[in-house]
Design a protein around this motif. Structure first.
Motif, mmCIF file in Angstrom:
data_model
loop_
_atom_site.group_PDB
_atom_site.id
_atom_site.type_symbol
_atom_site.label_atom_id
_atom_site.label_comp_id
_atom_site.label_asym_id
_atom_site.label_seq_id
_atom_site.Cartn_x
_atom_site.Cartn_y
_atom_site.Cartn_z
ATOM 1 N N LEU A 207 0.807 -1.219 0.000
ATOM 2 C CA LEU A 207 0.000 0.000 0.000
ATOM 3 C C LEU A 207 0.842 1.272 0.000
ATOM 4 C CD1 LEU A 207 -2.552 -1.131 2.739
ATOM 5 C CD2 LEU A 207 -2.840 -1.255 0.254
ATOM 6 N N ASP A 208 2.150 1.125 0.095
ATOM 7 C CA ASP A 208 3.022 2.284 0.228
ATOM 8 C C ASP A 208 3.650 2.627 -1.123
ATOM 9 O OD1 ASP A 208 4.650 4.278 1.457
ATOM 10 O OD2 ASP A 208 6.314 2.868 1.337
ATOM 11 N N PRO A 209 3.471 3.855 -1.639
ATOM 12 C CA PRO A 209 4.039 4.218 -2.948
ATOM 13 C C PRO A 209 5.558 4.118 -3.008
ATOM 14 C CG PRO A 209 2.357 5.804 -2.278
ATOM 15 C CD PRO A 209 2.619 4.935 -1.096
ATOM 16 N N SER A 210 6.244 4.481 -1.935
ATOM 17 C CA SER A 210 7.708 4.388 -1.936
ATOM 18 C C SER A 210 8.149 2.935 -2.071
ATOM 19 C CB SER A 210 8.281 4.994 -0.652
ATOM 20 O OG SER A 210 8.010 6.374 -0.576
ATOM 21 N N ALA A 211 7.472 2.049 -1.368
ATOM 22 C CA ALA A 211 7.776 0.628 -1.493
ATOM 23 C C ALA A 211 7.475 0.145 -2.902
ATOM 24 C CB ALA A 211 6.970 -0.170 -0.471
ATOM 25 N N GLY A 212 6.391 0.625 -3.484
ATOM 26 C CA GLY A 212 6.045 0.225 -4.842
ATOM 27 C C GLY A 212 7.116 0.602 -5.841
ATOM 28 N N ARG A 213 7.691 1.793 -5.700
ATOM 29 C CA ARG A 213 8.748 2.204 -6.622
ATOM 30 C C ARG A 213 10.006 1.362 -6.439
ATOM 31 N NH1 ARG A 213 6.058 7.157 -5.742
ATOM 32 N NH2 ARG A 213 7.171 7.601 -3.824
ATOM 33 N N ALA A 214 10.351 1.047 -5.187
ATOM 34 C CA ALA A 214 11.521 0.188 -4.957
ATOM 35 C C ALA A 214 11.285 -1.217 -5.506
ATOM 36 C CB ALA A 214 11.824 0.131 -3.456
ATOM 37 N N TYR A 215 10.082 -1.731 -5.320
ATOM 38 C CA TYR A 215 9.717 -3.056 -5.830
ATOM 39 C C TYR A 215 9.814 -3.081 -7.349
ATOM 40 C CZ TYR A 215 6.878 -7.373 -6.113
ATOM 41 O OH TYR A 215 6.420 -8.641 -6.354
ATOM 42 N N ALA A 216 9.268 -2.049 -8.001
ATOM 43 C CA ALA A 216 9.284 -1.995 -9.463
ATOM 44 C C ALA A 216 10.715 -1.949 -9.998
ATOM 45 C CB ALA A 216 8.504 -0.778 -9.935
ATOM 46 N N ALA A 217 11.570 -1.146 -9.359
ATOM 47 C CA ALA A 217 12.956 -1.047 -9.825
ATOM 48 C C ALA A 217 13.668 -2.394 -9.690
ATOM 49 C CB ALA A 217 13.695 0.026 -9.037
ATOM 50 N N ALA A 218 13.435 -3.113 -8.594
ATOM 51 C CA ALA A 218 14.069 -4.418 -8.407
ATOM 52 C C ALA A 218 13.558 -5.435 -9.421
ATOM 53 C CB ALA A 218 13.813 -4.913 -6.982
ATOM 54 N N LEU A 219 12.260 -5.399 -9.716
ATOM 55 C CA LEU A 219 11.708 -6.313 -10.712
ATOM 56 C C LEU A 219 12.284 -6.043 -12.097
ATOM 57 C CD1 LEU A 219 7.965 -6.396 -9.596
ATOM 58 C CD2 LEU A 219 9.553 -8.322 -9.580
ATOM 59 N N VAL A 220 12.442 -4.774 -12.443
ATOM 60 C CA VAL A 220 13.022 -4.435 -13.743
ATOM 61 C C VAL A 220 14.454 -4.952 -13.841
ATOM 62 C CG1 VAL A 220 13.850 -2.496 -15.147
ATOM 63 C CG2 VAL A 220 11.531 -2.488 -14.253
ATOM 64 N N GLY A 221 15.223 -4.853 -12.744
ATOM 65 C CA GLY A 221 16.579 -5.385 -12.752
ATOM 66 C C GLY A 221 16.594 -6.880 -13.003
ATOM 67 N N LEU A 222 15.711 -7.611 -12.341
ATOM 68 C CA LEU A 222 15.629 -9.058 -12.567
ATOM 69 C C LEU A 222 15.182 -9.372 -13.991
ATOM 70 C CD1 LEU A 222 14.025 -10.368 -9.260
ATOM 71 C CD2 LEU A 222 16.365 -10.737 -10.056
ATOM 72 N N ALA A 223 14.220 -8.596 -14.495
ATOM 73 C CA ALA A 223 13.716 -8.851 -15.852
ATOM 74 C C ALA A 223 14.813 -8.630 -16.890
ATOM 75 C CB ALA A 223 12.521 -7.952 -16.135
ATOM 76 N N ARG A 224 15.626 -7.602 -16.696
ATOM 77 C CA ARG A 224 16.711 -7.362 -17.639
ATOM 78 C C ARG A 224 17.728 -8.502 -17.598
ATOM 79 N NH1 ARG A 224 18.940 -1.661 -16.242
ATOM 80 N NH2 ARG A 224 20.485 -2.292 -17.788
ATOM 81 N N ARG A 225 17.939 -9.044 -16.408
ATOM 82 C CA ARG A 225 18.834 -10.194 -16.317
ATOM 83 C C ARG A 225 18.230 -11.403 -17.030
ATOM 84 N NH1 ARG A 225 23.885 -11.666 -16.533
ATOM 85 N NH2 ARG A 225 24.091 -13.834 -15.901
ATOM 86 N N ALA A 226 16.919 -11.576 -16.910
ATOM 87 C CA ALA A 226 16.256 -12.678 -17.616
ATOM 88 C C ALA A 226 16.408 -12.524 -19.125
ATOM 89 C CB ALA A 226 14.780 -12.727 -17.236
ATOM 90 N N LEU A 227 16.343 -11.299 -19.623
ATOM 91 C CA LEU A 227 16.561 -11.074 -21.058
ATOM 92 C C LEU A 227 17.971 -11.480 -21.463
ATOM 93 C CD1 LEU A 227 14.860 -7.644 -21.865
ATOM 94 C CD2 LEU A 227 14.162 -9.925 -22.619
ATOM 95 N N THR A 228 18.941 -11.141 -20.620
ATOM 96 C CA THR A 228 20.324 -11.525 -20.906
ATOM 97 C C THR A 228 20.458 -13.038 -20.979
ATOM 98 O OG1 THR A 228 21.127 -9.543 -19.769
ATOM 99 C CG2 THR A 228 22.707 -11.304 -20.124
ATOM 100 N N ASP A 229 19.709 -13.742 -20.141
ATOM 101 C CA ASP A 229 19.744 -15.201 -20.131
ATOM 102 C C ASP A 229 18.874 -15.812 -21.221
ATOM 103 O OD1 ASP A 229 21.422 -15.077 -17.955
ATOM 104 O OD2 ASP A 229 19.819 -15.291 -16.483
#
Length: 702
Positions: free
Chosen positions: A542-564
């Motif tokens: 429910l916290d917007p700050s947490a949502g932004r941190a969560y989104a940034a971490a997911l994007v990092g993992l997704a970019r790694r998945a693309l590399t793989d």
């Protein structure tokens, strides 16, 4: 009061009670505010740079510009109290400061109402309560009242400074004048830099007016100002020169020139030169719109309407004009500062606290003015109006306000990476939340003192990098850049960001920190996403700050998945990122890239423009949208995006190359040649510009 007493004995008794209660309202609302905030502060560390500032205070270090020495001293004092978790005690600094600001908002509103409507103690009391309640409940102010940040202490200084300014203007003696000068000096060097604009000009003007009226004691004001400024600023060079705060010594302000640069945030202004004081009309309009929207959501349309009424009511009488003019000055300066001078805080609601403070006081006056039309029932009408005006602000983002107290996601998020770090690791991070959290855990709590932390954007600070690496037994010769550190005899942790490790680097894509040189779990992105989901479940969602941190971490993992080569997983994670934070531009951009790879240029253009809905002047999204529209032969929207990109980011070669290509397609060869040559001047390796310029020179239009 005389009218009320003639109309009814019961109302007369009420007026007598109001006369007794009114002077005690500011203290009462301040106590109530502090208790409320103390019950709702987070149980541990918080997001963004909160814990970097807190770490500097607890360790008596030097935080990022402009240093905030007063905040550091307050945090140090709070850390000495022997109760509760250390992070909780640090958050209480903001709670106490916010309570001071709320109390003085009630005091200022009550005094302005009393001056405008004489013998109206009940109206003054209700106006003061309305101002305090609106300010205390507004989303922007509330968010800074419950976490360790510089905005609540700065608001307290502003509140006391405005109160002293009006007292001195009203004829108060030398003690108030000298107190105002001393406080202005402290505000100039000890708190948020905006206070220099908000407090110093009106304080200087008022003191000058008093001097012209014969108050000779004002001649000592410059000495008081210098004493406050120098005594507060001295903290920074003394702590930096001590040599005991290497990891938390930003800017090294141990010399006069370094101190001056730190106090005036020279490095920040250089780093964000493209966002500060923008001269692009479209950008400025958007920033003003976003600032106004955030304030309207935080305070409510009814409150803004009541503030206008209050300002007009005060300006209509001589007794209220000075106060109204001072509050309108504060609101205007904060609007200019938040929307133009320093708009970077708009996303995280870091701008608008002074504006909210000024508007809340004007709302208190507006409530009293509107209720005054009801005659003897004015106090009761004012109370009803106050409830109506304050309720929207209290309800706005209610779940997010309560989520902070119930969530320990900031600690869990950082510990997720720190607990998996091998002994003696070196963390190269990029985001405020990860960097500040690691500083707090390693430097203050001592959870992993063997882990060294460097921020990749600040590796140019060779002295600080060398100090940190020397303490971690890493040769200081590796401080040239982040990639050079890959050769260090040390396990490296890498937070995903705009820059990636060199291609072919072996990476364990755990979250939130990648481990360089370690085999990845299988499948890495899926494992990391599952861990993230556990961290950000429950109240954190429910916290917007947490949502932004969560989104940034997911994007990092997704970019790694693309590399793989795992495109389906990457697509899922990008989509999950924009679900967690719908305004997260990298999530939309990467989905657009995937659509373009599938050959679906129309879908790619739509997704890139969804990124522009969230951030209309994001240069990367503008260039991408222009490229996709060009691929669809939709030159008009492509030109619109490319032209805006060149104004927003005039050093982007790809934007100029696109604009030159579109000029060539339109047959405007002189403009095309000029734009393509500019692209090559910026980046001689730009392939599009080189090829298209060669075609133009051969009179072949692409």
């Amino acid at each position: 009061v005389r009218v009320v007493r003639r109309s009814s004995p019961r109302l007369g008794r009420f007026a007598t009670v109001a006369r007794v209660v009114a002077p005690r309202v500011p203290f009462a609302v301040a106590v109530a505010a502090f208790v409320s905030y103390a019950l709702l502060v987070p149980p541990g560390p918080w997001w963004l740079d909160s814990q970097e500032l807190a770490s500097a205070g607890v360790q008596l270090g030097v935080p990022h510009p402009s240093g905030f020495p007063l905040f550091c001293l307050l945090v140090q004092a709070a850390s000495l109290f022997p109760f509760g978790e250390l992070a909780f005690r640090v958050h209480l600094v903001s709670a106490a400061s916010a309570a001071v600001a709320v109390g003085f908002a009630a005091q200022l509103a009550g005094s302005l109402v009393s001056a405008r409507a004489q013998d109206s103690d009940a109206a003054a009391a209700v106006g003061g309560v309305a101002a305090a309640a609106l300010l205390g409940a507004s989303t922007i102010f509330f968010g800074h009242a419950t976490v360790a940040e510089v905005y609540a202490p700065s608001a307290a200084l502003l509140a006391v400074g405005l109160w002293l300014t009006l007292r001195v203007l009203g004829g108060a003696g030398r003690h108030s004048a000298l107190a105002l000068a001393l406080l202005a000096g402290v505000a100039a060097t000890g708190a948020h830099a905006e206070l220099r604009l908000l407090l110093l000009p009106p304080a200087a003007l008022v003191l000058f007016v008093r001097l012209r009226r014969g108050a000779r004691h004002v001649l000592a004001a410059p000495l008081g100002f210098a004493l406050g400024a120098v005594a507060t600023a001295a903290y920074l060079p003394l702590r930096s020169a001590s040599g005991h705060v290497a990891a938390l010594d930003w800017g090294h302000p141990s010399t006069f020139s370094a101190l001056w640069d730190h106090l005036w945030a020279a490095r920040v202004r250089a780093a964000y030169g493209g966002e500060i004081l923008s001269a692009v009309p479209e950008v400025l309009r958007e920033q003003v719109r976003r600032f106004a929207h955030s304030l309207e959501a935080s305070l409510g349309a009814l409150a803004l309407t009541a503030a206008v009424l209050g300002a007009l009511w005060l300006l209509a009488a001589r007794r209220g004009r000075a106060g109204a003019a001072l509050l309108l000055y504060v609101a205007a300066v904060d609007l200019a500062y938040g929307a133009w001078v320093n708009p970077m805080g708009l996303v995280d609601l870091q701008n608008g606290v002074p504006f909210s403070f000024a508007i809340a006081i004007l709302v208190g006056a507006g409530v009293a003015a509107a209720a005054g039309r009801t005659g003897p029932a004015a106090p009761f009408a004012a109370a009803v109006l106050a409830v109506v005006v304050v309720t929207p602000a209290a309800l706005d983002a209610g779940a997010a306000k309560l989520a902070a107290r119930a969530s320990d996601a900031p600690r869990a998020f950082v510990e997720e990476g720190l607990n998996r770090a091998p002994p003696g690791a070196l963390a190269l991070v990029t985001s405020d939340s990860i960097a500040a959290g690691l500083y707090w855990l390693t430097e203050v709590e001592g959870a992993r003192p063997d882990v060294a932390v460097l921020v990749r954007q600040h590796l140019h600070d060779v002295r600080r990098s060398a100090d940190v690496l020397t303490a971690a037994r890493v040769p200081a010769t590796h401080t040239v850049d982040a990639h050079a550190l890959l050769g260090a005899d040390r396990t490296l942790l890498w937070e995903p960001g705009a820059d990636d490790p060199p291609p072919g680097t072996v990476i364990a894509a755990t979250t939130p920190l990648w481990q360089i040189g370690a085999p990845a779990p299988s499948p890495a992105a899926t494992v990391g996403a599952a861990r993230l989901a556990r961290v950000f479940s429950g109240p954190a969602a429910l916290d917007p700050s947490a949502g932004r941190a969560y989104a940034a971490a997911l994007v990092g993992l997704a970019r790694r998945a693309l590399t793989d080569g795992d495109t389906p997983i990457a697509t899922t994670l990008f989509a999950r990122a924009i679900t967690a934070s719908p305004r997260h531009v990298p999530g939309w951009q990467n989905l657009a890239v995937l659509a373009a790879r599938r050959g679906d240029a129309a879908r790619a253009a739509t997704l890139a423009e969804r990124a522009l809905d969230a951030e209309p002047h994001h240069a990367g999204a503008l260039v991408a949208a222009a490229r996709y529209r060009l691929a669809l032969n939709q030159d008009t929207p492509a030109r619109r995006h490319a032209a805006l990109a060149t104004r927003v980011a005039p050093t982007r070669a790809d934007a100029w190359a696109l604009l030159g290509t579109l000029d060539a397609r339109a047959g405007d060869l002189p403009s095309a040649r000029r734009h393509l040559e500019r692209a090559l001047a910026i980046d001689p390796t730009n392939e599009d510009a080189r090829i298209n310029l060669a075609r133009i020179n051969l009179a072949r239009i692409p």
